[in-house]
Enzyme design. Sequence first.
Site, PDB file in Angstrom:
ATOM      1  CB  SER A   1      -0.062  -0.015   1.355  1.00 39.01           C
ATOM      2  OG  SER A   1      -1.908  -1.193   0.802  1.00 39.01           O
TER       3      SER A   1
HETATM    4  N1  SAH Z   1      -0.701  -4.831   4.137  1.00 42.75           N
HETATM    5  C1  SAH Z   1       0.282  -5.065   2.459  1.00 42.75           C
HETATM    6  C2  SAH Z   1      -1.066  -5.174   1.721  1.00 42.75           C
HETATM    7  C3  SAH Z   1      -1.043  -6.500   0.710  1.00 42.75           C
HETATM    8  S1  SAH Z   1      -1.972  -6.195  -0.615  1.00 42.75           S
HETATM    9  C4  SAH Z   1       1.018  -4.223   2.400  1.00 42.75           C
HETATM   10  O1  SAH Z   1       1.081  -3.102   2.368  1.00 42.75           O
HETATM   11  O2  SAH Z   1       2.359  -5.382   1.528  1.00 42.75           O
HETATM   12  C5  SAH Z   1      -3.138  -7.589   0.212  1.00 42.75           C
HETATM   13  C6  SAH Z   1      -2.434  -9.092   0.458  1.00 42.75           C
HETATM   14  O3  SAH Z   1      -4.040  -9.488   0.957  1.00 42.75           O
HETATM   15  C7  SAH Z   1      -2.407  -9.492  -0.506  1.00 42.75           C
HETATM   16  O4  SAH Z   1      -1.061 -10.223  -0.068  1.00 42.75           O
HETATM   17  C8  SAH Z   1      -3.533 -10.722  -0.664  1.00 42.75           C
HETATM   18  O5  SAH Z   1      -2.478 -11.985  -1.172  1.00 42.75           O
HETATM   19  C9  SAH Z   1      -3.772 -11.291   0.900  1.00 42.75           C
HETATM   20  N2  SAH Z   1      -5.020 -11.753   0.768  1.00 42.75           N
HETATM   21  C10 SAH Z   1      -6.250 -11.485  -0.075  1.00 42.75           C
HETATM   22  N3  SAH Z   1      -7.005 -12.079   0.336  1.00 42.75           N
HETATM   23  C11 SAH Z   1      -6.836 -12.973   1.555  1.00 42.75           C
HETATM   24  C12 SAH Z   1      -7.216 -14.021   2.821  1.00 42.75           C
HETATM   25  N4  SAH Z   1      -9.225 -14.607   2.280  1.00 42.75           N
HETATM   26  N5  SAH Z   1      -6.915 -14.291   3.644  1.00 42.75           N
HETATM   27  C13 SAH Z   1      -5.600 -13.309   3.430  1.00 42.75           C
HETATM   28  N6  SAH Z   1      -4.692 -12.687   3.126  1.00 42.75           N
HETATM   29  C14 SAH Z   1      -5.577 -12.768   1.980  1.00 42.75           C
END
Ligand code: SAH
Length: 215
Positions: free
Chosen positions: A66
Site C-alpha cells: 500500500s
Molecule cells: N499490508 C500489505 C498489503 C498487501 S495487499 C502491504 O502493505 O504490503 C493485500 C494482501 O492480502 C495480499 O498479499 C493478498 O494475497 C492478501 N489476501 C487476499 N485475500 C486474503 C485472505 N482471504 N486471507 C488472507 N490474506 C489475503
Amino acid sequence: MEIDNVRTLQEREEMVRKQILSRNVKDERVTQALLKIPRHLFVPEFYRKYAYHDTPLVIGEGQTISQPYIVAFMSELLEIQPTDRILEIGTGSGYQTAVCAELASEVYTIERIEGLSQKAEAVLESLGYRNIHFFVGDGTKGIPEYAPFDKIIVTAFATEIYQVWVEELKEGGIIVLPLGEDFRQTLVRGRKQNGSLKIEKHGSVVFVPLIEDTP
Ligand code: SAH
C-alpha cells in the site's frame, strides 16, 4: 552501507513530511514508526528506487504494497496502544505488519499466499521483530485460537464485514478495513459496542480484493 542508511533516512524524512504530515496524520507514534522502518527492504529489488514515493508498488503474485499515506492513515485510525494484540488480514509485503509490531504488543498476521508470507517473515525476522506471529490461510475465517483481539486491520478490500471478525474483536475494540467492490471502496472504522460495530467512513480508497478460499 552507512551512506545508504543516511540516504534512506533522508528519503523517509521527506516521505513523512510531504506525504503524511501534509495530509494531517498526527499520531506521532505512527510517524516515528514510518521514519524508522526501512520500507525499501519490503519491496522487490527492481522497485527499491521508488520505495519512498507516494504510490503503491507491485510485490509479486498480483499483489501490492500500500501507499505510505494509506498505511499511516489506517494505523492512526486503529489507535494502537502498546498493550494491543492485533490481527492483520493480508500480510503482503509485511510493511504494515512492521508498523503494527512497532506500536503494539503482539501482531497475528495471516496471508493466503504462502510465498508472500515467507518473504515477509524473512524480512521482519532480519529486522529483529519478535512479536509477530505468521499464519498462512484465509483471513475471512479469523484466527480463533488467538482471539479475541484489541484491533483488527484488513489490508485487502472486503465486500462485507464477516461476523467472525466482529466475534474475534474485544468489546471496545477497533476494526479498520476497505469495504466495497472493485475500484470503489470506502475506508471504514468499526468500534465494537454492546457486541456490534459502530461504523464511521473515512473516504474512498482502492485496494486489491480479499479472496475467500472456498472450502
Ligand atoms: N499490508 C500489505 C498489503 C498487501 S495487499 C502491504 O502493505 O504490503 C493485500 C494482501 O492480502 C495480499 O498479499 C493478498 O494475497 C492478501 N489476501 C487476499 N485475500 C486474503 C485472505 N482471504 N486471507 C488472507 N490474506 C489475503
